[in-house]
Design an enzyme around this catalytic site. Structure first.
Site, PDB file in Angstrom:
ATOM      1  N   SER A 106       0.843  -1.202   0.000  1.00  0.00           N
ATOM      2  CA  SER A 106       0.000   0.000   0.000  1.00  0.00           C
ATOM      3  C   SER A 106       0.872   1.243   0.000  1.00  0.00           C
ATOM      4  O   SER A 106       2.010   1.220   0.481  1.00  0.00           O
ATOM      5  CB  SER A 106      -0.900   0.018   1.235  1.00  0.00           C
ATOM      6  OG  SER A 106      -1.594  -1.195   1.364  1.00  0.00           O
TER       7      SER A 106
HETATM    8  C1  LIG Z   1      -3.497  -4.226  -0.574  1.00  0.00           C
HETATM    9  S1  LIG Z   1      -2.739  -5.732  -0.186  1.00  0.00           S
HETATM   10  C2  LIG Z   1      -2.138  -5.451   1.454  1.00  0.00           C
HETATM   11  C3  LIG Z   1      -0.969  -4.567   1.471  1.00  0.00           C
HETATM   12  C4  LIG Z   1      -0.274  -4.458   2.799  1.00  0.00           C
HETATM   13  N1  LIG Z   1      -0.979  -3.559   3.659  1.00  0.00           N
HETATM   14  C5  LIG Z   1       1.124  -3.911   2.551  1.00  0.00           C
HETATM   15  O1  LIG Z   1       1.333  -2.698   2.670  1.00  0.00           O
HETATM   16  O2  LIG Z   1       1.977  -4.701   2.171  1.00  0.00           O
HETATM   17  C6  LIG Z   1      -4.132  -6.766   0.139  1.00  0.00           C
HETATM   18  C7  LIG Z   1      -3.737  -8.175   0.533  1.00  0.00           C
HETATM   19  O3  LIG Z   1      -4.907  -8.837   0.984  1.00  0.00           O
HETATM   20  C8  LIG Z   1      -4.795 -10.200   0.616  1.00  0.00           C
HETATM   21  N2  LIG Z   1      -6.140 -10.815   0.698  1.00  0.00           N
HETATM   22  C9  LIG Z   1      -7.144 -10.806  -0.221  1.00  0.00           C
HETATM   23  N3  LIG Z   1      -8.220 -11.461   0.257  1.00  0.00           N
HETATM   24  C10 LIG Z   1      -7.887 -11.891   1.504  1.00  0.00           C
HETATM   25  C11 LIG Z   1      -8.570 -12.635   2.505  1.00  0.00           C
HETATM   26  N4  LIG Z   1      -9.823 -13.084   2.313  1.00  0.00           N
HETATM   27  N5  LIG Z   1      -7.917 -12.904   3.653  1.00  0.00           N
HETATM   28  C12 LIG Z   1      -6.640 -12.474   3.860  1.00  0.00           C
HETATM   29  N6  LIG Z   1      -5.943 -11.771   2.942  1.00  0.00           N
HETATM   30  C13 LIG Z   1      -6.558 -11.481   1.783  1.00  0.00           C
HETATM   31  C14 LIG Z   1      -4.196 -10.147  -0.773  1.00  0.00           C
HETATM   32  O4  LIG Z   1      -3.638 -11.395  -1.134  1.00  0.00           O
HETATM   33  C15 LIG Z   1      -3.179  -9.016  -0.619  1.00  0.00           C
HETATM   34  O5  LIG Z   1      -1.927  -9.514  -0.253  1.00  0.00           O
END
Ligand SMILES: C[S@@+](CC[C@H](N)C(=O)[O-])C[C@H]1O[C@@H](n2cnc3c(N)ncnc32)[C@H](O)[C@@H]1O
Length: 288
Positions: A106
């Site tokens: 992010s």
């Molecule tokens: C926007 S990214 C997160 C970025 C993180 N905050 C960073 O700065 O590195 C969203 C993440 O949520 C994960 N994700 C999607 N659906 C999910 C779920 N149901 N449970 C857990 N993680 C999930 C994705 O694989 C992805 O890695």
């Protein structure tokens, strides 16, 4: 060539300009931002999230071939970097025109904004949904302590990368590979839940796993072409209530990618918003 520390400080100054007050009101957040090396969480190959005017594709930035460009991209205050596309089906071997971003780090300004609104206290038990690269987990750990954090990532490859990066900076929270929509009952009750992935419908499991008076902060899909950053307080009777504290743009949880009508999700229809202008004053209310 600017060092990572210099770029981080420059990035913090830019966040200060845009998100005025966030660092000022939360000195721990400024300290954490200036201390945690964001570059340790960014893979060697990442996609830039904006199409190149030359070929209309998302460019791939490779640290080994373009270290200056890569490091500058890491510290762009208002830009995320894409770490995975189409759940890994698109390999990081070149530019792509596929817009199905499924993993990212992010952007710094958004991470700071979210932690500001989460407002965790030292020792708070926090459940984080969507570990991603682990970067926001590390910032959070600087406040509550790694031992108080459980973080869930659904993608095992992304989770493995995050675990390595977190270990590199000496941070060892409880990391789970699983579906964050279910929360993580063994660690409940939590003082805070933060989701860094958007939902269309807030899972009841989150409400049930937060203590009365605890907080849920999550991007919630809206009909307004963005996600609202919802900050809700849990009442201990199975209910969470709150309001939007900002606008963000996140990918959806894997289980909530499909379309659902906004009416079904509890949103007022367009005539449910009432706009009034009187004597130069504008008011916007919902009719319900
Ligand atoms: C926007 S990214 C997160 C970025 C993180 N905050 C960073 O700065 O590195 C969203 C993440 O949520 C994960 N994700 C999607 N659906 C999910 C779920 N149901 N449970 C857990 N993680 C999930 C994705 O694989 C992805 O890695």
């Amino acid at each position: 060539m600017a060092t990572a520390e210099q770029l981080r400080a420059e990035c913090a100054r830019e966040i200060d300009r845009y998100e005025y007050g966030h660092f000022h009101n939360r000195p721990w957040l400024r300290e954490a931002f200036l201390t945690v090396p964001r570059e340790a969480f960014v893979p060697e190959r990442v996609w830039w999230p904006h199409r190149s005017p030359e070929d209309d594709k998302f460019p791939l930035i490779k640290q080994r071939e373009a270290p200056v460009r890569w490091l500058r991209a890491v510290y762009r205050a208002r830009s995320p970097l894409i770490t995975q596309i189409a759940d890994g089906a698109v390999l990081p071997d070149g530019p792509t025109d596929c817009p199905d971003f499924s993993g990212s780090i992010s952007c710094p300004a958004v991470v700071v904004n979210m932690l500001h609104h989460l407002d965790p206290r030292p020792g708070d038990r926090v459940l984080e949904i969507g570990t991603g690269t682990g970067y926001s987990t590390a910032l959070l750990a600087a406040r509550v302590g790694a031992a108080s954090i459980t973080s869930i990532e659904i993608d095992k490859d992304l989770a493995a990368h995050a675990e390595t990066a977190l270990r590199t900076v000496g941070c060892t929270p409880h990391l789970i590979v699983g579906d964050g929509e279910e929360g993580y009952p063994p660690g409940a009750p939590y003082d805070r839940i933060i989701s860094t992935v958007a939902v269309r419908q807030l899972p009841q499991a989150w409400v049930d796993q937060v203590r009365p008076g605890g907080v849920i902060l999550t991007p919630l899909d809206t009909p307004f072409q963005c996600d609202g950053l919802a900050r809700l307080t849990v009442d201990g009777q199975g209910r969470a209530t709150g309001c939007f504290v900002g606008a963000v743009d996140f990918m959806k949880t894997r289980g909530q990618r499909g379309h659902r009508s906004y009416a079904e999700l509890g949103w007022p229809t367009w005539d449910g918003y009432q706009v009034t202008v009187e004597s130069g004053e504008q008011r916007i209310r919902t009719n319900s």
